[in-house]
Design a protein around this motif. Structure first.
Motif, PDB file in Angstrom:
ATOM      1  N   GLY A  45      36.735  22.962  29.713  1.00 39.57           N
ATOM      2  CA  GLY A  45      37.263  24.081  28.947  1.00 39.57           C
ATOM      3  C   GLY A  45      37.147  25.386  29.705  1.00 39.57           C
ATOM      4  O   GLY A  45      36.524  25.462  30.770  1.00 39.57           O
ATOM      5  N   ALA A  46      37.778  26.376  29.167  1.00 39.59           N
ATOM      6  CA  ALA A  46      37.797  27.695  29.774  1.00 39.59           C
ATOM      7  C   ALA A  46      37.765  28.726  28.663  1.00 39.59           C
ATOM      8  O   ALA A  46      38.115  28.435  27.519  1.00 39.59           O
ATOM      9  N   PHE A  47      37.328  29.920  28.992  1.00 50.25           N
ATOM     10  CA  PHE A  47      37.473  30.993  28.020  1.00 50.25           C
ATOM     11  C   PHE A  47      38.453  32.002  28.574  1.00 50.25           C
ATOM     12  O   PHE A  47      38.598  32.157  29.775  1.00 50.25           O
ATOM     13  N   ARG A  48      39.166  32.643  27.663  1.00 49.84           N
ATOM     14  CA  ARG A  48      40.213  33.571  28.062  1.00 49.84           C
ATOM     15  C   ARG A  48      39.845  34.984  27.655  1.00 49.84           C
ATOM     16  O   ARG A  48      39.248  35.206  26.615  1.00 49.84           O
ATOM     17  N   LEU A  49      40.234  35.894  28.510  1.00 50.26           N
ATOM     18  CA  LEU A  49      39.992  37.315  28.273  1.00 50.26           C
ATOM     19  C   LEU A  49      41.306  38.069  28.375  1.00 50.26           C
ATOM     20  O   LEU A  49      42.154  37.728  29.199  1.00 50.26           O
ATOM     21  N   SER A  50      41.434  39.107  27.564  1.00 49.41           N
ATOM     22  CA  SER A  50      42.568  40.010  27.728  1.00 49.41           C
ATOM     23  C   SER A  50      42.390  40.751  29.046  1.00 49.41           C
ATOM     24  O   SER A  50      41.317  40.706  29.666  1.00 49.41           O
ATOM     25  N   ALA A  51      43.420  41.477  29.467  1.00 47.81           N
ATOM     26  CA  ALA A  51      43.303  42.276  30.693  1.00 47.81           C
ATOM     27  C   ALA A  51      42.164  43.287  30.569  1.00 47.81           C
ATOM     28  O   ALA A  51      41.376  43.482  31.496  1.00 47.81           O
ATOM     29  N   GLN A  52      42.028  43.895  29.409  1.00 50.18           N
ATOM     30  CA  GLN A  52      40.951  44.864  29.176  1.00 50.18           C
ATOM     31  C   GLN A  52      39.586  44.166  29.230  1.00 50.18           C
ATOM     32  O   GLN A  52      38.632  44.686  29.803  1.00 50.18           O
ATOM     33  N   GLY A  53      39.492  42.981  28.651  1.00 48.23           N
ATOM     34  CA  GLY A  53      38.250  42.231  28.694  1.00 48.23           C
ATOM     35  C   GLY A  53      37.862  41.828  30.108  1.00 48.23           C
ATOM     36  O   GLY A  53      36.695  41.870  30.492  1.00 48.23           O
ATOM     37  N   TRP A  54      38.847  41.414  30.912  1.00 50.32           N
ATOM     38  CA  TRP A  54      38.608  41.051  32.309  1.00 50.32           C
ATOM     39  C   TRP A  54      38.087  42.250  33.084  1.00 50.32           C
ATOM     40  O   TRP A  54      37.120  42.152  33.828  1.00 50.32           O
ATOM     41  N   ARG A  55      38.726  43.412  32.907  1.00 51.22           N
ATOM     42  CA  ARG A  55      38.260  44.620  33.600  1.00 51.22           C
ATOM     43  C   ARG A  55      36.844  44.979  33.171  1.00 51.22           C
ATOM     44  O   ARG A  55      36.019  45.378  34.001  1.00 51.22           O
ATOM     45  N   GLY A  56      36.526  44.820  31.893  1.00 47.05           N
ATOM     46  CA  GLY A  56      35.175  45.101  31.408  1.00 47.05           C
ATOM     47  C   GLY A  56      34.147  44.152  31.999  1.00 47.05           C
ATOM     48  O   GLY A  56      33.045  44.569  32.376  1.00 47.05           O
ATOM     49  N   LEU A  57      34.499  42.869  32.088  1.00 44.64           N
ATOM     50  CA  LEU A  57      33.589  41.896  32.687  1.00 44.64           C
ATOM     51  C   LEU A  57      33.332  42.227  34.150  1.00 44.64           C
ATOM     52  O   LEU A  57      32.179  42.233  34.602  1.00 44.64           O
ATOM     53  N   LEU A  58      34.382  42.530  34.899  1.00 41.12           N
ATOM     54  CA  LEU A  58      34.210  42.892  36.307  1.00 41.12           C
ATOM     55  C   LEU A  58      33.350  44.140  36.465  1.00 41.12           C
ATOM     56  O   LEU A  58      32.481  44.194  37.338  1.00 41.12           O
ATOM     57  N   ALA A  59      33.573  45.135  35.625  1.00 43.86           N
ATOM     58  CA  ALA A  59      32.787  46.373  35.714  1.00 43.86           C
ATOM     59  C   ALA A  59      31.317  46.090  35.447  1.00 43.86           C
ATOM     60  O   ALA A  59      30.436  46.608  36.138  1.00 43.86           O
ATOM     61  N   ALA A  60      31.031  45.240  34.462  1.00 36.61           N
ATOM     62  CA  ALA A  60      29.641  44.914  34.135  1.00 36.61           C
ATOM     63  C   ALA A  60      28.976  44.141  35.265  1.00 36.61           C
ATOM     64  O   ALA A  60      27.825  44.405  35.620  1.00 36.61           O
ATOM     65  N   VAL A  61      29.690  43.194  35.849  1.00 38.44           N
ATOM     66  CA  VAL A  61      29.135  42.407  36.963  1.00 38.44           C
ATOM     67  C   VAL A  61      28.866  43.312  38.155  1.00 38.44           C
ATOM     68  O   VAL A  61      27.806  43.239  38.783  1.00 38.44           O
ATOM     69  N   ARG A  62      29.831  44.163  38.471  1.00 33.74           N
ATOM     70  CA  ARG A  62      29.653  45.075  39.604  1.00 33.74           C
ATOM     71  C   ARG A  62      28.494  46.040  39.378  1.00 33.74           C
ATOM     72  O   ARG A  62      27.807  46.414  40.327  1.00 33.74           O
ATOM     73  N   ALA A  63      28.262  46.429  38.133  1.00 38.43           N
ATOM     74  CA  ALA A  63      27.171  47.350  37.814  1.00 38.43           C
ATOM     75  C   ALA A  63      25.832  46.608  37.702  1.00 38.43           C
ATOM     76  O   ALA A  63      24.790  47.239  37.597  1.00 38.43           O
ATOM     77  N   GLY A  64      25.882  45.262  37.692  1.00 39.36           N
ATOM     78  CA  GLY A  64      24.658  44.483  37.564  1.00 39.36           C
ATOM     79  C   GLY A  64      24.106  44.476  36.156  1.00 39.36           C
ATOM     80  O   GLY A  64      22.929  44.226  35.952  1.00 39.36           O
ATOM     81  N   ASP A  65      24.952  44.755  35.168  1.00 43.77           N
ATOM     82  CA  ASP A  65      24.506  44.831  33.775  1.00 43.77           C
ATOM     83  C   ASP A  65      25.424  44.004  32.880  1.00 43.77           C
ATOM     84  O   ASP A  65      26.370  44.523  32.301  1.00 43.77           O
TER      85      ASP A  65
END
Length: 69
Positions: A45-65
């Motif tokens: 299975g996979a989970f799906r994110l909207s474009a806004q959700g994807w950008r938020g996930l990337l920002a959180a990962v890059r920030a380490g939070d």
């Protein structure tokens, strides 16, 4: 997250930082967003994110939070 959809034709890719093993996630960009799955279990299975959700996930990962995602 976005509703389920047919991902059978999705083009999955791993990060170039994954080291070539199967201990990573894969992403496919579909329908204006992204789908993410475990590379060790691609049929699990996979989970799906909207474009806004994807950008938020990337920002959180890059920030380490991950709590920001």
């Amino acid at each position: 997250m976005m509703p389920d959809a047919d991902l059978s034709g999705a083009h999955w890719r791993k990060s170039s930082f994954s080291g070539g093993g199967n201990d990573c996630v894969e992403v496919a960009f579909v329908d204006g967003g992204a789908a993410v799955r475990d590379s060790k279990d691609p049929e699990g299975g996979a989970f799906r994110l909207s474009a806004q959700g994807w950008r938020g996930l990337l920002a959180a990962v890059r920030a380490g939070d991950p709590d920001q995602a």
